[in-house]
Write an enzyme that holds these catalytic residues in place. Structure first.
Site, PDB file in Angstrom:
ATOM      1  N   GLU A  82      -4.696   0.588  -1.843  1.00  0.00           N
ATOM      2  CA  GLU A  82      -3.515  -0.656  -1.537  1.00  0.00           C
ATOM      3  C   GLU A  82      -3.502  -0.931  -0.279  1.00  0.00           C
ATOM      4  O   GLU A  82      -3.366  -2.166   0.204  1.00  0.00           O
ATOM      5  CB  GLU A  82      -2.001  -0.158  -1.837  1.00  0.00           C
ATOM      6  CG  GLU A  82      -1.690  -0.478  -3.447  1.00  0.00           C
ATOM      7  CD  GLU A  82      -0.306  -0.096  -3.776  1.00  0.00           C
ATOM      8  OE1 GLU A  82       0.472   0.246  -2.720  1.00  0.00           O
ATOM      9  OE2 GLU A  82       0.147  -0.371  -4.814  1.00  0.00           O
ATOM     10  N   HIS A  99     -19.485  19.061 -14.466  1.00  0.00           N
ATOM     11  CA  HIS A  99     -19.769  19.055 -15.733  1.00  0.00           C
ATOM     12  C   HIS A  99     -19.878  17.653 -16.130  1.00  0.00           C
ATOM     13  O   HIS A  99     -19.695  17.458 -17.511  1.00  0.00           O
ATOM     14  CB  HIS A  99     -19.145  20.111 -16.388  1.00  0.00           C
ATOM     15  CG  HIS A  99     -19.685  21.548 -15.817  1.00  0.00           C
ATOM     16  ND1 HIS A  99     -20.560  22.188 -16.225  1.00  0.00           N
ATOM     17  CD2 HIS A  99     -18.813  22.194 -14.959  1.00  0.00           C
ATOM     18  CE1 HIS A  99     -20.477  23.178 -15.598  1.00  0.00           C
ATOM     19  NE2 HIS A  99     -19.493  23.457 -14.709  1.00  0.00           N
ATOM     20  N   LYS A 104       3.782  -7.827 -10.556  1.00  0.00           N
ATOM     21  CA  LYS A 104       5.344  -7.423 -10.722  1.00  0.00           C
ATOM     22  C   LYS A 104       5.970  -8.341 -11.245  1.00  0.00           C
ATOM     23  O   LYS A 104       6.754  -8.475 -12.181  1.00  0.00           O
ATOM     24  CB  LYS A 104       5.699  -6.878  -9.452  1.00  0.00           C
ATOM     25  CG  LYS A 104       5.271  -5.707  -8.878  1.00  0.00           C
ATOM     26  CD  LYS A 104       6.229  -5.158  -7.872  1.00  0.00           C
ATOM     27  CE  LYS A 104       6.113  -3.524  -7.465  1.00  0.00           C
ATOM     28  NZ  LYS A 104       6.964  -3.140  -6.304  1.00  0.00           N
TER      29      LYS A 104
HETATM   30  O1  PA5 Z   1       2.983   1.501  -2.269  1.00  0.00           O
HETATM   31  C1  PA5 Z   1       3.849   0.532  -2.732  1.00  0.00           C
HETATM   32  O2  PA5 Z   1       4.500  -0.476  -2.015  1.00  0.00           O
HETATM   33  C2  PA5 Z   1       4.151   0.638  -4.263  1.00  0.00           C
HETATM   34  O3  PA5 Z   1       3.445   1.366  -5.011  1.00  0.00           O
HETATM   35  C3  PA5 Z   1       5.554   0.825  -4.225  1.00  0.00           C
HETATM   36  O4  PA5 Z   1       5.985   1.862  -4.086  1.00  0.00           O
HETATM   37  C4  PA5 Z   1       5.951   0.807  -6.228  1.00  0.00           C
HETATM   38  O5  PA5 Z   1       5.616  -0.598  -6.542  1.00  0.00           O
HETATM   39  C5  PA5 Z   1       7.503   0.823  -6.107  1.00  0.00           C
HETATM   40  O6  PA5 Z   1       8.206  -0.043  -5.563  1.00  0.00           O
HETATM   41  P1  PA5 Z   1       9.720   0.180  -5.433  1.00  0.00           P
HETATM   42  O7  PA5 Z   1      10.159   1.362  -4.528  1.00  0.00           O
HETATM   43  O8  PA5 Z   1      10.278  -0.843  -4.699  1.00  0.00           O
HETATM   44  O9  PA5 Z   1      10.291   0.314  -6.771  1.00  0.00           O
END
Ligand code: PA5
Length: 468
Positions: free
Chosen positions: A294, A323, A437
């Site tokens: 990310e 393996h 999302k």
């Molecule tokens: O790293 C990130 O920003 C995402 O993985 C969020 O943590 C995830 O989408 C959850 O978001 P939120 O805490 O707003 O529910």
């Protein structure tokens, strides 16, 4: 007594070991040092200017006090359930796997706190099975809903389901007793609900993205409730903070780690495999995948130019994946950098049984320790990879403890920041995740996303001509 350390070993990336075609020469290292040192300085300055907020998490005394207070208040519950996804769940899972025993949930004698469940999905079968089990135990269960916004569809669905169940079984007033919210301190849907219902709550700190939040209240509460020493976890992060703030490239493990990854990416080795030789560390390889993917997978650089950059992180587990994957890793394309995680002292160990007289060829295992076998398997794989000129790094834990896990987390978070600067991208946003999302909300008929739903439907209409 010396405190346990996490050490970074990188000789197996050098031309001295791999030759010039696949290794990094001294001159190339010096060029990397020249390029990276100003970026260490830049990161240190950005941190001082409060632009890199996760860097201050080891020093958040007020939050730690609140976490401990809430954790003490739920002492005695039998089940602690985290409702969340992605950065609001993955660190909780990783801490639990690393720092509590393998049989924690099943064996009362092996645990110092309640059972821990982290839902991390919206799979109907998983949910049904979990709800059937928890139903008769709700009065002894605490739910920690974690979401910065409260509008993440998966977490909101888990949360609404649990609220309905609590209300049905234990009455409306039970929600306040059984739910703890971790969310934005000021705004958002979950903040609104929290204030309205009067839930106990903890803040998701401002400016800390989900994947950098494990050392905040997001990861700390479930850890503290399950008996993990969060003071030592943060002390470990603080210890690593000193190391990764050093201006001298060659003394800074985050800088060298980031630079090596960057260098190999530029030379066509665009896949980063993290391979722990420790079951306890396996979910930190998952956590790393999110952090790396990310943060570094970006279409544009900071000047707005299209670059489509980003190394692909892969998770493997030693010895299991020897393996399964090592055939490819040795004889497939030489396009990967490997990061092994090893443990010197496992603290708990098992002696292998004695070979029967009819099988003397198994005598080499008789009465040996499992730790010796596993660590030799790592060395063997490392050797085999080197024989095929595959570069690899090792992160060596003296032992697994909150103190070393804190070091590891902070090392990789800072490595990610420096890698982001080397690639010239913003490591802290995730615009590509947002469309998925929003599209989920549109497809679930959220009225706010009606226009998007209109765009999605024709594109996603199933074309029967392509079904076989
Ligand atoms: O790293 C990130 O920003 C995402 O993985 C969020 O943590 C995830 O989408 C959850 O978001 P939120 O805490 O707003 O529910």
């Amino acid at each position: 007594m010396e405190t346990p350390q996490v050490k970074f070993y990188y000789k197996n990336t050098t031309a001295e070991v791999l030759g010039k075609e696949h290794g990094i020469t001294k001159q190339q290292f010096n060029e990397l040092a020249k390029k990276t040192e100003p970026l260490i300085k830049q990161l240190n300055n950005d941190r001082k200017a409060k632009k890199v907020r996760y860097r201050d998490l080891p020093y958040q005394t007020d939050t730690v006090k609140s976490v401990k207070k809430i954790a003490a208040g739920v002492k005695g519950c039998e089940n602690f359930v985290v409702l969340g996804i992605g950065g609001s769940a993955m660190g909780n899972i990783a801490l639990q796997t690393a720092l509590n025993p393998y049989m924690y949930n099943l064996d009362e004698k092996q645990r110092k706190g309640p059972r821990l469940f982290v839902l991390d999905n919206v799979d109907p079968q998983q949910m049904r099975s979990f709800l059937d089990w928890i139903d008769g135990r709700l009065d002894r269960t605490i739910f920690n809903v974690i979401s910065k916004s409260g509008r993440t569809a998966e977490t909101a669905a888990q949360f609404l389901t649990i609220c309905s169940l609590l209300e049905k079984r234990l009455g409306k007033n039970s929600l306040k007793k059984h739910i703890i919210a971790t969310t934005d301190a000021k705004e958002g849907t979950l903040r609104k609900i929290t204030d309205n219902f009067g839930f106990r709550n903890l803040p998701v700190p401002d400016g800390v993205g989900g994947r950098f939040s494990v050392l905040s209240a997001v990861g700390l509460l479930s850890a503290a409730v399950c008996g993990i020493d969060i003071d030592n976890l943060l002390a470990g992060a603080e210890r690593m903070d000193k190391k990764v703030s050093q201006k001298d490239f060659y003394r800074n493990p985050a800088a060298v780690n980031a630079a090596i990854n960057y260098h190999f990416y530029k030379r066509g080795k665009r896949i980063s495999v993290m391979m722990p030789y420790s079951y306890a560390l396996k979910d930190f390889a998952d956590w790393y995948r999110q952090l790396w993917a990310e943060s570094l997978g970006k279409v544009k650089n900071l000047s707005g130019k299209e670059v489509f950059v980003g190394p692909t992180p892969i998770k493997a587990l030693g010895a299991t994946d020897q393996h399964s994957q090592v055939q490819l890793y040795r004889q497939g394309p030489n396009d990967k950098l490997f990061t092994f995680l090893t443990v010197q002292d496992f603290e708990k160990d098992v002696e292998i049984g004695k070979a029967p007289a009819v099988a003397p060829e198994l005598n080499f295992l008789s009465r040996q320790k499992f730790s010796r076998l596993l660590n030799n398997e790592k060395t063997a794989t490392e050797y085999a990879l080197l024989a095929s000129k595959r570069p690899n790094l090792t992160i060596a834990f003296d032992k697994i403890s909150p103190y070393t896990i804190g070091q590891f987390i902070y090392l990789f978070e800072t490595t990610t920041s420096i890698a982001g600067l080397l690639f010239g991208i913003d490591a802290y946003d995730q615009p590509a995740v947002e469309l998925g999302k929003d599209a989920t909300l549109a497809l679930m008929s959220s009225s706010e996303y009606a226009d998007l739903a209109k765009k999605i439907k024709p594109v996603m209409k199933i074309d029967k001509n392509f079904i076989i």
